[in-house]
Write a protein that holds these residues in place. Structure first.
Motif: not given
Length: 402
Positions: A246-252, A261-272, A275-280
């Motif tokens: 639910g956290e991220g950066l304000l980008v536009g 824009v949401h952070s990459e804190c969520l785990e998936t089957n393909y990538i760990a 939680p410190f990163r935003v692909n902004a």
């Protein structure tokens, strides 16, 4: 408690003020948050609100201009080494005087309100313990060069206690160290300075960290266009802090409308999870930074402060640890606010780990929508603000962005 002596009858003065500082947890309340189950990228975020923490600051000075600077900022309680000086300063400003007498501090009714203790060794630090405290406030003067570790020991020792512990600081940078020790920090600091610049810097620090009173208004916007556009140089922002769902950066692309824009804190089957990163977004995009300003993503550097925002508009500051710029395929997203008057846009990397944040009050319970799943009609969160900017500062002028 071992109490050191200080020069009585001194002409020194303490300017005392209080400011609110938000912290993830207070000294009296431990906030434990269990990691939510990460079944999918579309999930709900924690609704726990940050807890407000009050900090006390005393400014110790012989400079009348420093006193005036404090009064102009609304800080009006002063401590003096002599009643004559207190009366003199009271004639130029409406203040509440307190007085130093040796190692003790008294109010106007001659009631002791604090004791001062010097700490220059582990043995002296051990003597400053909650069981030895007989007054409401304790002022510690750390000597011998060590500050951070002794301050952390004091924070640990006094957690849960009613007493207020302050440390003497000779500049605003030292004050910040004491206020952040073991994340919670001491209850306050004594800023012993004769330069107004330290007053200004410390006040700015509180303003930037005063998150409880700085909730950013967010609004819903409806996605009107999703289009794959080709390659571009996109920016990954890696922070020195972890982010929660639910956290991220304000980008536009336009400062008038910034997407969350949401952070990459969520785990998936393909990538760990990262939680410190935003692909902004690409290098030209704006990102919100403290002080009501924006910065280009390309201008971010290690050590720069940035604002992390959650889906409720609650924000906190974080330090940029690293910025990565790489060529990646991009997708253009446009959205209109629900009034239909304004259109906002953002470019994002076309990848499943890149997502926009949506409101969690709907029946779907979605929090983050991956850009690869985004469709026309989806609602996402944006922050509306003034569009005209000069060096990141909002200004009033005619501007057209398209």
């Amino acid at each position: 408690m071992a109490v050191s002596s200080s020069s009585s009858g001194s002409a020194n003065a303490l300017a005392c003020f209080h400011a609110s500082l938000l912290a993830p947890q207070t000294r009296r309340t431990a906030v434990a948050s269990a990691s939510p189950r990460r079944d999918s990228v579309r999930m709900r975020a924690s609704t726990a609100a940050p807890v407000e923490l009050k900090k006390t600051v005393w400014v110790w000075t012989e400079n009348r201009q420093v006193m005036k600077a404090a009064v102009e900022r609304g800080w009006s309680t002063f401590l003096f080494g002599s009643k004559d000086l207190g009366e003199d300063w009271s004639s130029t400003a409406r203040i509440n005087p307190l007085f130093i007498d040796g190692p003790e501090i008294f109010d106007g009714e001659n009631q002791k309100v604090a004791e001062i203790s010097q700490v220059s060794s582990p043995r002296e630090l051990e003597l400053v313990q909650p069981d030895n405290v007989e007054v409401k406030n304790i002022v510690i003067d750390f000597r011998g060069g060590w500050q951070v570790i002794p301050a952390e020991n004091i924070v640990a020792a006094f957690q849960g206690c009613r007493g207020t512990v302050l440390a003497v600081s000779t500049n605003s940078t030292e004050a910040q160290v004491f206020l952040e020790a073991l994340e919670q920090g001491l209850d306050g600091v004594v800023l012993k300075v004769d330069e107004m610049d330290d007053i200004i810097k410390l006040k700015d620090y509180f303003d930037r960290r005063n998150e409880a009173k700085s909730q950013l208004p967010l609004t819903k916007a409806t996605v009107s266009k999703v289009e794959v556009v080709g390659m571009g140089d996109r920016v990954c922002v890696d922070l020195c802090s972890m982010m929660r769902p639910g956290e991220g950066l304000l980008v536009g692309s336009y400062a008038r409308g910034m997407f969350l824009v949401h952070s990459e804190c969520l785990e998936t089957n393909y990538i760990a999870s990262r939680p410190f990163r935003v692909n902004a977004g690409p290098v030209h995009a704006y990102v919100t930074v403290p002080g009501g300003k924006t910065s280009y993503l390309s201008e971010l550097r290690s050590g720069k402060e940035i604002i992390v925002v959650d889906q409720h508009g609650l924000w906190r500051t974080a330090i940029v640890g690293r910025v990565k710029i790489e060529s990646r395929p991009l997708v253009l997203v446009e959205a209109k606010d629900n009034s239909g008057d304004d259109t906002y846009s953002i470019f994002l990397q076309n990848a499943e780990t890149v997502a926009l944040i949506t409101d969690d009050t709907g029946s779907s319970g979605r929090t983050a929508i991956p850009v690869t799943s985004l469709t026309v009609g989806d609602e996402v969160l944006v922050r509306k603000q003034g569009g005209a900017r000069h060096t990141g500062i909002e200004i009033q002028e005619f501007i057209v962005e398209k």
